[in-house]
Design an enzyme around this catalytic site. Structure first.
Site, mmCIF file in Angstrom:
data_model
loop_
_atom_site.group_PDB
_atom_site.id
_atom_site.type_symbol
_atom_site.label_atom_id
_atom_site.label_comp_id
_atom_site.label_asym_id
_atom_site.label_seq_id
_atom_site.Cartn_x
_atom_site.Cartn_y
_atom_site.Cartn_z
ATOM 1 N N ALA A 120 0.830 -1.192 0.000
ATOM 2 C CA ALA A 120 0.000 0.000 0.000
ATOM 3 C C ALA A 120 0.870 1.248 0.000
ATOM 4 O O ALA A 120 2.038 1.227 0.375
ATOM 5 C CB ALA A 120 -0.933 -0.004 1.208
ATOM 6 N N GLN A 121 0.268 2.364 -0.429
ATOM 7 C CA GLN A 121 1.006 3.613 -0.503
ATOM 8 C C GLN A 121 1.407 4.092 0.884
ATOM 9 O O GLN A 121 2.491 4.623 1.077
ATOM 10 C CB GLN A 121 0.151 4.675 -1.200
ATOM 11 C CG GLN A 121 0.844 6.016 -1.372
ATOM 12 C CD GLN A 121 1.979 5.958 -2.360
ATOM 13 O OE1 GLN A 121 1.909 5.218 -3.324
ATOM 14 N NE2 GLN A 121 3.038 6.706 -2.125
ATOM 15 N N GLY A 122 0.521 3.916 1.869
ATOM 16 C CA GLY A 122 0.835 4.372 3.215
ATOM 17 C C GLY A 122 2.032 3.657 3.817
ATOM 18 O O GLY A 122 2.773 4.237 4.613
ATOM 19 N N ARG A 167 -3.590 7.484 -4.512
ATOM 20 C CA ARG A 167 -3.603 6.341 -3.606
ATOM 21 C C ARG A 167 -3.750 6.786 -2.149
ATOM 22 O O ARG A 167 -4.434 6.129 -1.367
ATOM 23 C CB ARG A 167 -2.325 5.521 -3.802
ATOM 24 C CG ARG A 167 -2.292 4.746 -5.101
ATOM 25 C CD ARG A 167 -1.084 3.830 -5.150
ATOM 26 N NE ARG A 167 0.149 4.570 -5.290
ATOM 27 C CZ ARG A 167 0.714 4.871 -6.446
ATOM 28 N NH1 ARG A 167 0.124 4.516 -7.573
ATOM 29 N NH2 ARG A 167 1.863 5.531 -6.498
#
Length: 728
Positions: free
Chosen positions: A253-255, A272
């Site tokens: 994921a981007q986070g 995202r």
């Protein structure tokens, strides 16, 4: 050799929801999947044969419950500390490390005074000395630690699954069930310790009642969320969300990437991040709703599957929907796929399945998978022999230096020479492919101009102007209609004349030729004959040239509109304009059963009423367009006049503006006494305007100071600055 064990029967799978309280399988149940201390010690002894004599009393398994000691005491060095900091410093000393080695080797331990004496006299090898001694001691410590871990870790017997519970009924059958669907966990329960009596009774009761009645299943991973509320086997409600949060070709994921300090600033990364925040809000709003909040509060079992980085979706922040340490909360003990509603149903079906074995599955696993015992023994002699290998190799290399000369002498003495030939062989493996692989070819899209040129070239194609490619495709045959009647020279001349008339739109000449068709039998077959390899007929040529009258004449004479060219196009699809296509539709309205119009791709008949309605609609559209253009022209004139008046008013001095304001007030008073229709020119010139820019104040709330009016505070400030007054 011992005989092979007999094949065991496959377990029977039954759903918990299909079992009743009085089922024979559930009669006389007792819990058997716990491990007393004696069984644990026995499993440790049997895991390593002969280890009973080698294990010292200090290394024997601890009898009792395992917990973390809070005492400030080192059992290895027999040392007492005042605080935790002093205890941590002790663990870093060479004395403590040396005693650890001595304890692992079953050698006597040394006190601090004895260790200082022996280390000062050099009797002890330095723990942090040379590289060789350090590496040897570290390797010894690592090997002994591994041996100790193998001996002291609580090895569970084969066939034990930590997420399952094993029961035995009165018939001697063994029942395997998942622990997470048999009620909340007990506070003092442990995986390898004795199950408390209260929890044992609770497990038996939940199994006999048929598993969980109210269950909530939540799954989240890679931008996907799925949740469902189950009441037994029935699904009360479910919801799924999906957001694009995973980076392409990364699977993360981007986070997660942002948390590592490598935040990207591209448009995709921003999208995202927005999707992550949106997914977080959607899931939180869903779980905070009245239906889901009530279900989470009243559910007896909550099953959760979420990665470690995504658990803040359920536990983080204020008013988290789930609480850590909740005895009803269980991690899903299965390998799951993408969170979907079907995956939730599969997980619930799998967890609520009861496996019934005829024999003890632990014994079956033990027989099927015999344990292999490994001994890790380090021998100094082996290391010494390995260290002598380089010297031996050097001696061997020194002895072998004379070998080539001796070999050459022997070869010279024998007189025989050996010739070596290097042959390069290429092995092909393309024939082993299962499928043929061809490179993907991209078709170039043609624009409208190229397609129009193709239609025009097709319409102007003659027998004498066919390309050379058509000659190669058609062989040595002349470009003539594939009819026997067209083989004579007169038929060829007639074909050329008809084709030229269709292209030019010569209706008179066509009428003369077609009216003589009963007398000339060769004309009628030429109407539907294809033209060379292109496949164009006379109807194709007339439609592509946009000759509507010629198309109507050919259709009435008997030309077939269903004949297609070499590209499978009927004449209707190559028509140049709408009027030409309408001729086909009018002919269809007059002769509905003459041809198969679906094959000709004619959409439908065109009647006189339809044409009248279309003409009326076009006239209305034209009138509306004219009215719209007139309104736009008037509006542009008004805007132009307003702009000129605004510029003229802004160019006036304050004295002239005051005079115009007085005239406007006087005109307003006279107009109130004598109301008349105002002149548009006078209205434009007498409307109130901004004192600074001259903009009209109609429909606006003006800003005033003294006797001046302004359209905005900016104009008011500019006027004050020009007048030399402060703006406050």
């Amino acid at each position: 050799m011992s005989p092979a064990p007999a094949a065991t029967q496959a377990p029977v799978s039954v759903s918990l929801f299909d079992l009743s309280t009085d089922a024979p399988v559930l009669q006389g149940l007792r819990l058997v999947s716990h491990f007393p201390e004696e069984a644990l010690a026995q499993s440790l002894q049997t895991s390593c044969p002969g280890s009973e004599e080698q294990i010292s009393p200090e290394r024997r398994p601890f009898q009792g419950a395992l917990d973390i000691s809070e005492k400030l005491f080192c059992s290895t060095c027999d040392q007492v500390f005042q605080n935790h900091q002093e205890q941590r410093e002790h663990y870093k000393l060479d004395w403590h490390r040396f005693n650890l080695k001595q304890r692992l080797k079953d050698k006597p331990l040394l006190s601090a005074l004895d260790f200082e004496k022996q280390s000062s006299t050099g009797d002890l090898s330095s723990i942090s000395g040379s590289e060789d001694s350090d590496s040897d001691s570290e390797e010894d410590l690592q090997i002994l630690d591994e041996e100790r871990a193998d001996l002291e870790k609580p090895t569970r017997p084969q066939g034990f699954h930590p997420h399952r519970v094993l029961f035995q009924n009165a018939q001697g059958q063994f029942l395997y069930a998942y622990r997470c669907v048999l009620g909340p966990r007990h506070a003092s329960a442990s995986t390898y310790c004795v199950v408390p009596l209260e929890e044992s009774e609770l497990l038996l009761q939940n199994l006999q009642t048929g598993g969980p009645r109210d269950c909530v299943v939540l799954m989240a991973a890679a931008g996907h969320f799925a949740g469902a509320i189950f009441q037994g086997r029935e699904v009360l409600t479910h919801k799924t969300f999906h957001r694009y949060t995973v980076r392409a070709k990364r699977g993360t994921a981007q986070g997660l990437r942002d948390a590592r300090g490598a935040a990207a600033h591209s448009a995709g990364a921003s999208l995202r991040r927005y999707n992550e925040a949106a997914l977080y809000k959607e899931v939180r709003d869903l779980l905070a709703g009245p239906a889901w909040a009530k279900a989470l509060e009243e559910a007896g079992t909550i099953l959760l599957r979420a990665p470690r980085s995504g658990r803040s979706l359920f536990f983080g922040g204020r008013e988290a929907p789930l609480r850590r340490g909740d005895p009803r909360l269980w991690d899903i003990p299965l390998a799951t796929r993408r969170p979907t509603f079907q995956e939730l149903q599969r997980v619930v079906h799998k967890l609520t399945t009861l496996h019934i074995h005829g024999e003890d599955p632990r014994e079956t696993s033990r027989l099927d998978l015999p344990q292999t015992h490994r001994k890790r023994v380090r021998e100094r002699k082996v290391i010494e022999e390995e260290s002598k290998v380089p010297s031996d190799e050097n001696e061997a290399l020194g002895q072998n230096k004379e070998a080539p000369t001796q070999g050459s002498e022997s070869e010279g003495g024998d007189g025989s020479q050996v010739e070596l030939e290097l042959v390069e062989v290429t092995l092909g493996t393309l024939d082993l492919r299962e499928f043929d692989v061809f490179p993907k070819q991209r078709r170039r899209k043609r624009n409208k101009r190229e397609r129009k040129q193709d239609l025009e070239s097709g319409a102007q194609m003659t027998l004498s102007q066919q390309p050379k490619e058509d000659e190669a495709l058609s062989g040595s045959a002349p470009l003539r209609p594939p009819l026997d009647e067209a083989t004579s020279p007169c038929q060829s001349e007639l074909w050329d004349v008809l084709l030229a008339a269709c292209r030019a739109g010569d209706v008179g000449m066509l009428k003369d030729r077609l009216t003589a068709s009963p007398l000339h039998p060769g004309v009628l077959p030429l109407l539907s004959a294809p033209l060379g390899s292109g496949g164009f007929t006379l109807l194709h040529a007339a439609a592509a040239a946009g000759r509507g009258s010629v198309v109507r004449l050919l259709l009435e004479a008997g030309a077939d509109p269903t004949v297609q060219d070499s590209r499978a196009r009927p004449p209707y699809t190559v028509a140049a304009d709408r009027s030409t296509r309408n001729e086909f539709r009018r002919f269809m309205e007059k002769n509905p059963d003459a041809y198969d119009y679906s094959k000709a791709q004619v959409p439908g008949p065109l009647t006189a009423e339809m044409e009248a309605r279309q003409a009326t609609r076009r006239r209305e559209q034209k009138a509306a367009r004219r009215h719209r253009e007139e309104q736009q022209r008037k509006q542009q004139e008004q805007e132009k006049q307003e702009q000129e008046e605004q510029q003229r008013f802004a160019a006036l001095s304050d004295r002239e503006k005051r005079a115009l304001a007085a005239e406007r007030r006087l005109a307003a008073q006279l107009g109130a006494l004598n109301p008349q229709t105002p002149d548009p020119a006078i209205t434009v010139s007498n409307i109130p305007r901004c004192w600074s820019c001259g903009m009209s104040l109609q429909g606006l709330v003006p800003f005033h100071y003294l006797d001046f009016s302004f359209c905005s505070t900016r104009c008011l400030r500019d006027h004050r600055c020009q007048a030399g007054k402060p703006s406050s």
